[in-house]
Design an enzyme around this catalytic site. Structure first.
Site, PDB file in Angstrom:
ATOM      1  N   THR A  98     -56.756 104.660 -52.072  1.00 59.19           N
ATOM      2  CA  THR A  98     -57.525 103.534 -52.613  1.00 59.19           C
ATOM      3  C   THR A  98     -58.416 104.084 -53.724  1.00 59.19           C
ATOM      4  O   THR A  98     -59.300 104.900 -53.465  1.00 59.19           O
ATOM      5  CB  THR A  98     -58.401 102.889 -51.521  1.00 59.19           C
ATOM      6  N   LYS A 173     -56.245  95.378 -53.474  1.00 59.60           N
ATOM      7  CA  LYS A 173     -56.922  96.092 -52.372  1.00 59.60           C
ATOM      8  C   LYS A 173     -58.426  95.785 -52.392  1.00 59.60           C
ATOM      9  O   LYS A 173     -59.061  95.655 -51.348  1.00 59.60           O
ATOM     10  CB  LYS A 173     -56.659  97.595 -52.515  1.00 59.60           C
ATOM     11  N   LYS A 241     -67.032 103.627 -50.891  1.00 59.27           N
ATOM     12  CA  LYS A 241     -66.244 103.953 -52.091  1.00 59.27           C
ATOM     13  C   LYS A 241     -65.502 102.686 -52.565  1.00 59.27           C
ATOM     14  O   LYS A 241     -65.568 102.327 -53.742  1.00 59.27           O
ATOM     15  CB  LYS A 241     -65.227 105.063 -51.741  1.00 59.27           C
TER      16      LYS A 241
END
Ligand SMILES: NC(=O)c1ccc[n+]([C@@H]2O[C@H](COP(=O)([O-])OP(=O)(O)OC[C@H]3O[C@@H](n4cnc5c(N)ncnc54)[C@H](OP(=O)(O)O)[C@@H]3O)[C@@H](O)[C@H]2O)c1
Length: 292
Positions: A98, A173, A241
């Site tokens: 990711t 995502k 993150k």
């Protein structure tokens, strides 16, 4: 049809994903920064542990990556021992990490300069999804490249979708992570009310999970949240993150995401309390603490 493939990054996600490639009969090479983990993998599955990403990538048709953040990806892709240094012309690089959408676009350009193609392919489904081979994979890139790698990724996927050009997989995502944050905030507030009202949480979940409020988080996390159990799952260090990518992307397109910001701030507080490796459902603790 089997292929020569490599998998770089044998963490919680990568280790079982690489295992599925091997079990499907693909000639599989692996690299992990901590080499002992690659050796352990090669003891468990058919395949070769390599000393560098370049060695692993050499002669492969497709190289998969699943490491930590943007810079971790760069550290295995670039440089004299990196993947691009080993890839043969025409081979495909697939990144399951990711990352930011900017990195996906950068990697697509770097791969093209090297005579290769690139697909950004972040995943959802967590450790259980990887171990059971039922991940959701959100892809960005060209249709013909996606069509070439999809049958290979299928061994660890339940759902794979090409959402557009490079970067769109990562943006999808981000949408996923925004949904998770919002659902957990709502679930935390709902559980607090349920507890204060003297309701039995297991009974509440069994009643509600098939109705309009049902969700993966409710089915899999509500009971453990109410039992103060968070030592498993998807770490808030990783989630912060990801929420950083979401907030940057929102700024880029001129949006405010107030709920996502609030969730991110609470995760920051939890990190300061030393809970960075706890599951994202630990948001419940911050929501409860902020009541006082
Ligand atoms: N865990 C989940 O539930 C989940 C779900 C969806 C998406 N993701 C995403 O998938 C990615 C991997 O997550 P994970 O849970 O598998 O992480 P993890 O268990 O912490 O594993 C990270 C892997 O990346 C390697 N790595 C990290 N930094 C590196 C560097 N600078 N150079 C080379 N290798 C490096 C690590 O090597 P070492 O063994 O040497 O540390 C390890 O193999 C992350 O981007 C995460 O956000 C995770």
């Amino acid at each position: 049809m089997t292929h020569k493939v490599a998998f770089i990054g044998l963490g919680v996600m990568g280790y079982p994903m690489a295992g599925y490639l091997s079990k499907a009969g693909h000639q599989t090479k692996v690299f992990n920064r901590t080499l002992a983990k690659a050796a352990q993998w090669a003891g468990e599955y058919q395949g070769e542990a390599c000393d560098t990403p370049k060695q692993a990538a050499a002669d492969c048709d497709v190289v998969f990556v699943c490491v930590g953040n943007d810079d971790d990806v760069r550290s295995v892709v670039y440089g004299e021992d990196g993947i691009l240094a080993g890839l043969k012309p025409g081979a495909v690089l697939v990144d399951h990490t990711t990352t930011s959408a900017e990195l996906a676009i950068e990697l697509a350009k770097s791969a093209a300069k090297n005579g290769n193609q690139f697909i950004d392919a972040p995943v959802s489904g967590g450790q259980a999804g990887a171990e059971n081979g039922v991940l959701t994979i959100m892809c960005g890139g060209e249709q013909s490249v996606f069509d070439a790698v999809a049958p290979i990724m299928d061994v660890y996927a339940k759902q794979m979708t090409l959402l557009g050009e490079n970067g769109q997989g990562q943006r999808c995502k981000m949408v996923n992570q925004i949904c998770i944050g919002g659902i957990l905030q709502g679930l935390s507030e709902a559980l607090l009310l349920a507890q204060k009202s003297g309701l039995d949480i297991e009974q509440v979940v069994d009643t509600l999970k098939h109705g309009a409020a049902g969700s993966w988080q409710m089915e899999n996390r509500a009971v453990t949240m109410s039992q103060d159990k968070f030592d498993f799952g998807f770490a808030i260090d990783w989630m912060r993150k990801d929420l950083g990518f979401c907030l940057n992307e929102a700024e880029r397109v001129g949006l405010e995401l107030p709920l996502t910001k609030k969730v991110d701030e609470q995760y920051a507080e939890l990190q300061q309390d030393g809970l960075g490796r706890m599951d994202t459902s630990v948001l419940f603790k911050a929501v409860a603490k902020n009541q006082k």
